[in-house]
Design an enzyme around this catalytic site. Structure first.
Site, PDB file in Angstrom:
ATOM      1  N   ASP A 132      -1.999   4.628  -6.273  1.00  0.00           N
ATOM      2  CA  ASP A 132      -0.494   4.556  -6.008  1.00  0.00           C
ATOM      3  C   ASP A 132       0.337   6.005  -6.769  1.00  0.00           C
ATOM      4  OD1 ASP A 132       0.585   1.881  -5.020  1.00  0.00           O
ATOM      5  OD2 ASP A 132      -1.082   1.576  -5.931  1.00  0.00           O
ATOM      6  N   GLY A 147       0.817  -1.212   0.010  1.00  0.00           N
ATOM      7  CA  GLY A 147      -0.064  -0.163  -0.034  1.00  0.00           C
ATOM      8  C   GLY A 147       0.908   1.275  -0.071  1.00  0.00           C
TER       9      GLY A 147
END
Length: 362
Positions: free
Chosen positions: A242, A50
């Site tokens: 991202d 993450g």
């Protein structure tokens, strides 16, 4: 607004303790990172994953590196080490921003005036600030997202992809944080969580978080999303990010792009939930985002999760013929034209245009 009790990143007695996400949901274990190399291993092997959590781990990795020294490194030595950190996972912009922020505190031109003790103190303070800031930003963006849904308690069906919850952040989460906050606001939720092949973050992590939180959910394979949208009333698709380019093109876990196409076809709002740390105004569009290519065996078998000694963490399972070639891009890029809005701690950007993004983050 209530935050999740899950804490994937802990800093205790100058040690970094990471929840090992490779072995979830079957086992809950922690990895102690005592060096920068430990942090690089944890990021590369996806002990922690993450974009926000990777960046925070990287920040603590810098602190661990400096704490392990008895004399100040040369600027060249420091840069070499942090370049190694940056290369651990290249697609998410958050890690690069951490490294650039640290160098802005100790630039090469003034480096000779710095001292090791000052650098050690600054690195630890910065990492702790990152941890706190990310949690606050997650809570704020989740609160902002409530305006996209009915004010009165409603029944909502939501699809999400990959894992964007407390496990991927400092806590609470981005897309999954929005889902948590909708539940806390009184909405009756049903969440359809994509399994997210090949690393199965949706099946192993998001499904686990949803179950722990008591949020009603169904696990679906990635190729079921079209069927779900055509046969059920889906109110929104919410995913993380991202890296977001200047024009709003968004890199996220592989499988996000086709999900956005299906949502567009069915008239389902497609939202990206991300903090300002995911913005990259230095690139004009998604074609400039580097896409991490991972090992073929993550696609062809279930034996790719291994510990530091190479021992499989899960039971071996072969999915494909020996010797078959496989592609394994970890991310894809969703064009801004498919995104209904980007939910951030600064507000909601819609329509998604470079002008609106720059106005929000100026």
């Amino acid at each position: 607004m209530q935050e999740s009790g899950l804490k994937p990143i802990l800093w205790t007695n100058k040690e970094l303790i990471l929840l090992d996400q490779r072995v979830l949901p079957g086992t809950t274990s922690y990895l102690k990172a005592k060096t920068l190399e430990d942090c690089i291993f944890a990021i590369r092997e996806m002990v922690v994953r993450g974009a926000p959590a990777i960046a925070i781990t990287g920040a603590f990795g810098i602190a661990l590196y400096l704490n392990g020294l008895s004399s100040q490194p040369t600027f060249s030595q420091l840069k070499t080490k942090l370049d190694e950190l940056l290369e651990s996972r290249p697609t998410a912009v958050n890690l690069r921003l951490v490294i650039e922020e640290f160098f802005s505190r100790f630039p090469e031109a003034d480096y000779s005036s710095a001292n090791l003790e000052k650098m050690q103190k600054s690195a630890e303070e910065f990492a702790l600030f990152m941890l706190e800031e990310d949690l606050e930003n997650n809570l704020t963006l989740s609160k902002n997202a409530l305006s996209l849904f009915p004010k009165s308690p409603s029944s909502l069906n939501i699809i999400t992809h990959c894992n964007t919850g407390a496990l991927a952040t400092a806590g609470h989460g981005t897309a999954l944080g929005v889902i948590r906050s909708l539940r806390d606001a009184g909405h009756s939720l049903t969440v359809f969580a994509d399994e997210t092949r090949p690393y199965l973050q949706g099946a192993r992590l998001t499904a686990w978080e949803l179950k722990e939180e008591g949020i009603p959910s169904y696990l679906i394979t990635d190729n079921m999303a079209g069927w779900v949208m055509s046969s059920r009333k889906i109110h929104a698709v919410i995913v993380g990010a991202d890296r977001i380019a200047s024009n709003g093109d968004t890199a996220n876990k592989i499988g996000t792009y086709p999900l956005a196409i299906i949502a567009k076809h069915h008239g389902v709002p497609f939202y990206v939930a991300a903090t300002s740390k995911s913005m990259d105004f230095r690139i004009p569009d998604g074609s400039h985002i580097p896409i991490e290519m991972r090992k073929e065996n993550e696609v062809t078998s279930f034996g790719f999760l291994k510990d530091a000694t190479g021992k499989p963490l899960l039971n071996e399972g072969v999915l494909a013929p020996n010797g078959i070639k496989a592609l394994n891009p970890s991310f894809d890029v969703t064009p801004a034209s498919l995104i209904s809005g980007i939910i951030t701690e600064r507000g909601i950007i819609s329509p998604v245009t470079e002008e609106n993004l720059r106005k929000t983050f100026s």
